[in-house]
Design a protein around this motif. Structure first.
Motif, PDB file in Angstrom:
ATOM      1  N   GLU A 256       0.879  -1.175   0.000  1.00  0.00           N
ATOM      2  CA  GLU A 256       0.000   0.000   0.000  1.00  0.00           C
ATOM      3  C   GLU A 256       0.910   1.217   0.000  1.00  0.00           C
ATOM      4  O   GLU A 256       2.137   1.098   0.098  1.00  0.00           O
ATOM      5  N   SER A 257       0.315   2.399  -0.088  1.00  0.00           N
ATOM      6  CA  SER A 257       1.107   3.620  -0.159  1.00  0.00           C
ATOM      7  C   SER A 257       2.022   3.758   1.057  1.00  0.00           C
ATOM      8  O   SER A 257       1.591   3.599   2.203  1.00  0.00           O
ATOM      9  N   SER A 258       3.287   4.047   0.799  1.00  0.00           N
ATOM     10  CA  SER A 258       4.232   4.294   1.886  1.00  0.00           C
ATOM     11  C   SER A 258       3.898   5.631   2.550  1.00  0.00           C
ATOM     12  O   SER A 258       3.527   6.586   1.865  1.00  0.00           O
ATOM     13  N   PRO A 259       3.971   5.728   3.882  1.00  0.00           N
ATOM     14  CA  PRO A 259       4.591   4.801   4.825  1.00  0.00           C
ATOM     15  C   PRO A 259       3.629   3.851   5.546  1.00  0.00           C
ATOM     16  O   PRO A 259       3.953   3.371   6.635  1.00  0.00           O
ATOM     17  N   ILE A 260       2.473   3.559   4.967  1.00  0.00           N
ATOM     18  CA  ILE A 260       1.508   2.706   5.660  1.00  0.00           C
ATOM     19  C   ILE A 260       2.116   1.340   6.009  1.00  0.00           C
ATOM     20  O   ILE A 260       2.096   0.934   7.177  1.00  0.00           O
ATOM     21  N   PRO A 261       2.693   0.600   5.032  1.00  0.00           N
ATOM     22  CA  PRO A 261       3.207  -0.721   5.386  1.00  0.00           C
ATOM     23  C   PRO A 261       4.389  -0.679   6.352  1.00  0.00           C
ATOM     24  O   PRO A 261       4.502  -1.522   7.243  1.00  0.00           O
ATOM     25  N   MET A 269       7.034  -4.828  15.164  1.00  0.00           N
ATOM     26  CA  MET A 269       8.339  -5.039  15.774  1.00  0.00           C
ATOM     27  C   MET A 269       8.440  -4.396  17.162  1.00  0.00           C
ATOM     28  O   MET A 269       9.480  -4.502  17.816  1.00  0.00           O
ATOM     29  N   GLY A 270       7.360  -3.719  17.582  1.00  0.00           N
ATOM     30  CA  GLY A 270       7.321  -3.104  18.903  1.00  0.00           C
ATOM     31  C   GLY A 270       8.059  -1.790  19.016  1.00  0.00           C
ATOM     32  O   GLY A 270       8.349  -1.325  20.130  1.00  0.00           O
ATOM     33  N   ARG A 271       8.309  -1.137  17.879  1.00  0.00           N
ATOM     34  CA  ARG A 271       9.121   0.072  17.901  1.00  0.00           C
ATOM     35  C   ARG A 271       8.310   1.368  17.833  1.00  0.00           C
ATOM     36  O   ARG A 271       8.841   2.430  18.152  1.00  0.00           O
ATOM     37  N   ILE A 272       7.072   1.306  17.399  1.00  0.00           N
ATOM     38  CA  ILE A 272       6.213   2.495  17.396  1.00  0.00           C
ATOM     39  C   ILE A 272       4.787   2.094  17.779  1.00  0.00           C
ATOM     40  O   ILE A 272       4.422   0.919  17.697  1.00  0.00           O
ATOM     41  N   GLU A 273       4.018   3.105  18.164  1.00  0.00           N
ATOM     42  CA  GLU A 273       2.600   2.884  18.422  1.00  0.00           C
ATOM     43  C   GLU A 273       1.826   2.879  17.104  1.00  0.00           C
ATOM     44  O   GLU A 273       2.374   3.144  16.029  1.00  0.00           O
ATOM     45  N   LYS A 274       0.551   2.614  17.214  1.00  0.00           N
ATOM     46  CA  LYS A 274      -0.323   2.516  16.037  1.00  0.00           C
ATOM     47  C   LYS A 274      -0.863   3.908  15.710  1.00  0.00           C
ATOM     48  O   LYS A 274      -2.025   4.215  15.941  1.00  0.00           O
ATOM     49  N   GLY A 275       0.017   4.756  15.147  1.00  0.00           N
ATOM     50  CA  GLY A 275      -0.369   6.131  14.847  1.00  0.00           C
ATOM     51  C   GLY A 275      -0.036   6.533  13.429  1.00  0.00           C
ATOM     52  O   GLY A 275       1.083   6.336  12.952  1.00  0.00           O
ATOM     53  N   ILE A 276      -1.018   7.085  12.727  1.00  0.00           N
ATOM     54  CA  ILE A 276      -0.844   7.583  11.367  1.00  0.00           C
ATOM     55  C   ILE A 276      -1.927   8.637  11.150  1.00  0.00           C
ATOM     56  O   ILE A 276      -2.931   8.660  11.853  1.00  0.00           O
ATOM     57  N   ARG A 277      -1.716   9.525  10.198  1.00  0.00           N
ATOM     58  CA  ARG A 277      -2.664  10.634  10.009  1.00  0.00           C
ATOM     59  C   ARG A 277      -3.431  10.538   8.703  1.00  0.00           C
ATOM     60  O   ARG A 277      -2.874  10.193   7.656  1.00  0.00           O
ATOM     61  N   LEU A 278      -4.704  10.874   8.788  1.00  0.00           N
ATOM     62  CA  LEU A 278      -5.521  10.991   7.590  1.00  0.00           C
ATOM     63  C   LEU A 278      -4.938  12.035   6.650  1.00  0.00           C
ATOM     64  O   LEU A 278      -4.378  13.028   7.097  1.00  0.00           O
ATOM     65  N   PRO A 279      -5.055  11.778   5.328  1.00  0.00           N
ATOM     66  CA  PRO A 279      -5.848  10.744   4.665  1.00  0.00           C
ATOM     67  C   PRO A 279      -5.187   9.359   4.618  1.00  0.00           C
ATOM     68  O   PRO A 279      -5.750   8.441   4.024  1.00  0.00           O
ATOM     69  N   LEU A 280      -4.013   9.195   5.217  1.00  0.00           N
ATOM     70  CA  LEU A 280      -3.454   7.854   5.342  1.00  0.00           C
ATOM     71  C   LEU A 280      -4.195   7.105   6.445  1.00  0.00           C
ATOM     72  O   LEU A 280      -4.648   7.723   7.416  1.00  0.00           O
ATOM     73  N   VAL A 281      -4.318   5.816   6.293  1.00  0.00           N
ATOM     74  CA  VAL A 281      -4.991   4.975   7.286  1.00  0.00           C
ATOM     75  C   VAL A 281      -4.104   3.773   7.581  1.00  0.00           C
ATOM     76  O   VAL A 281      -3.134   3.505   6.871  1.00  0.00           O
ATOM     77  N   TRP A 282      -4.435   3.053   8.648  1.00  0.00           N
ATOM     78  CA  TRP A 282      -3.662   1.889   9.033  1.00  0.00           C
ATOM     79  C   TRP A 282      -3.757   0.815   7.953  1.00  0.00           C
ATOM     80  O   TRP A 282      -4.735   0.769   7.197  1.00  0.00           O
ATOM     81  N   LEU A 283      -2.742  -0.019   7.854  1.00  0.00           N
ATOM     82  CA  LEU A 283      -2.676  -1.048   6.819  1.00  0.00           C
ATOM     83  C   LEU A 283      -3.920  -1.927   6.828  1.00  0.00           C
ATOM     84  O   LEU A 283      -4.354  -2.415   7.880  1.00  0.00           O
ATOM     85  N   ASN A 284      -4.482  -2.142   5.643  1.00  0.00           N
ATOM     86  CA  ASN A 284      -5.643  -3.007   5.493  1.00  0.00           C
ATOM     87  C   ASN A 284      -5.328  -4.398   6.048  1.00  0.00           C
ATOM     88  O   ASN A 284      -4.268  -4.968   5.771  1.00  0.00           O
ATOM     89  N   SER A 285      -6.250  -4.950   6.806  1.00  0.00           N
ATOM     90  CA  SER A 285      -6.016  -6.246   7.450  1.00  0.00           C
ATOM     91  C   SER A 285      -5.718  -7.351   6.447  1.00  0.00           C
ATOM     92  O   SER A 285      -5.059  -8.347   6.785  1.00  0.00           O
ATOM     93  N   ALA A 286      -6.175  -7.185   5.212  1.00  0.00           N
ATOM     94  CA  ALA A 286      -5.905  -8.184   4.180  1.00  0.00           C
ATOM     95  C   ALA A 286      -4.411  -8.311   3.884  1.00  0.00           C
ATOM     96  O   ALA A 286      -3.966  -9.335   3.345  1.00  0.00           O
TER      97      ALA A 286
END
Length: 301
Positions: A256-261, A269-286
């Motif tokens: 998917e668009s970087s830096p999502i993946p 890997m335990g190095r960052i929290e689950k944070g990203i900004r719109l219009p980017l979204v978290w990696l699709n579960s697929a």
């Protein structure tokens, strides 16, 4: 002919990471995790750090946040490696303002992406970069990534800009070895050519590129530093050996668009929290299993 910028040219080389900007789940910048990532990168041998590039979500940070992150970067790195500050914009005036902030913060070089969306002609591109170079007395690096910016900085335009003393380098993210090799031959020693495409970077170094500004180095800094340090020595057998276990990451980290993946990977890997900004979204579960498998294959998970 030597210039005041010769020293930085010799330092812009090897494995250079376009570092993510870690965020809390609410989207606020996570400076504690940023410090940890910086330390990890330097300890793993990364040669240069890029603050607030495309991978650092430059497009979603406010102007003030952009400057704040660069200032934090420079202060925390404290001269351990060069800091390259992403200061490009599609407004020349805004790019000048951001570049002045980076110079004031003490960044070693500014990274200036082609002015996206408004699609200037080649003369507009030349005048844009020339204006920034003349307005801010610091080393500056052009960044050609037509796949994201839509504009393509032609070789002829780069050659014209190479006559400006403080334009010292170009990040070529076209992914075209033919174009990159021609650019290296045309520029000679005037401008340092760096790859901005992980998949073709090692091969471009065979043609004379000096290093790679990388997404993959976010999660595999040691392997990438070993790869490009060997390539700089001209030992491409050692470079290939270091590179082979992680080569698949260059494909998978763009599922998917970087830096999502890569943010998902760093979170796993335990190095960052689950944070990203719109219009980017978290990696699709697929795609989670694809990245998980890629991390396991690279011995990172």
């Amino acid at each position: 002919m030597s210039t005041a910028y010769d020293d930085i040219k010799t330092r812009l080389q090897g494995s250079m990471v376009a570092l993510v900007t870690p965020m809390h789940p609410d989207g606020e910048v996570d400076y504690k995790r940023l410090a940890e990532l910086i330390d990890w990168q330097i300890e793993a041998g990364t040669h240069c750090l890029v603050a607030v590039g495309t991978t650092g979500e430059s497009a979603t940070l406010s102007v003030q946040e952009h400057s704040d992150v660069i200032r934090y970067f420079v202060k925390y790195v404290n001269g351990r490696v060069p800091v390259i500050a992403g200061t490009g914009a599609n407004s020349t005036a805004e790019a000048i303002a951001l570049t002045k902030e980076a110079a004031d913060a003490g960044a070693d070089c500014a990274l200036l992406v082609g002015p996206y969306y408004n699609k200037p002609p080649q003369e507009g591109l030349y005048q844009h970069f020339k204006a920034i170079a003349e307005a801010v007395d610091m080393p500056q690096m052009l960044y050609n990534v037509p796949g994201r910016s839509v504009v393509d900085i032609a070789q002829e335009t780069v050659e014209r800009l190479a006559d400006i003393d403080n334009i010292v380098a170009i990040k070529d993210a076209t992914g075209s070895l033919e174009r990159g090799a021609k650019l290296i031959k045309a520029l000679g020693e005037r401008v340092v050519v760096l790859s901005g495409d992980d998949g073709t970077a090692l091969e471009l170094m065979r043609h004379g590129a000096k290093g790679n500004i990388s997404v993959t180095a976010n999660i595999a800094p040691q392997a990438m530093s070993e790869t490009f340090a060997a390539a700089l020595r001209g030992d491409f057998d050692a470079a290939e050996a270091a590179h082979a276990p992680i080569a698949h990451l260059h494909r998978d980290l763009f599922i998917e668009s970087s830096p999502i993946p890569v943010k998902y990977a760093l979170h796993r890997m335990g190095r960052i929290e689950k944070g990203i900004r719109l219009p980017l979204v978290w990696l699709n579960s697929a795609h989670h299993q694809t990245i998980d498998d890629a991390l396991v294959k690279a011995n990172l998970l």
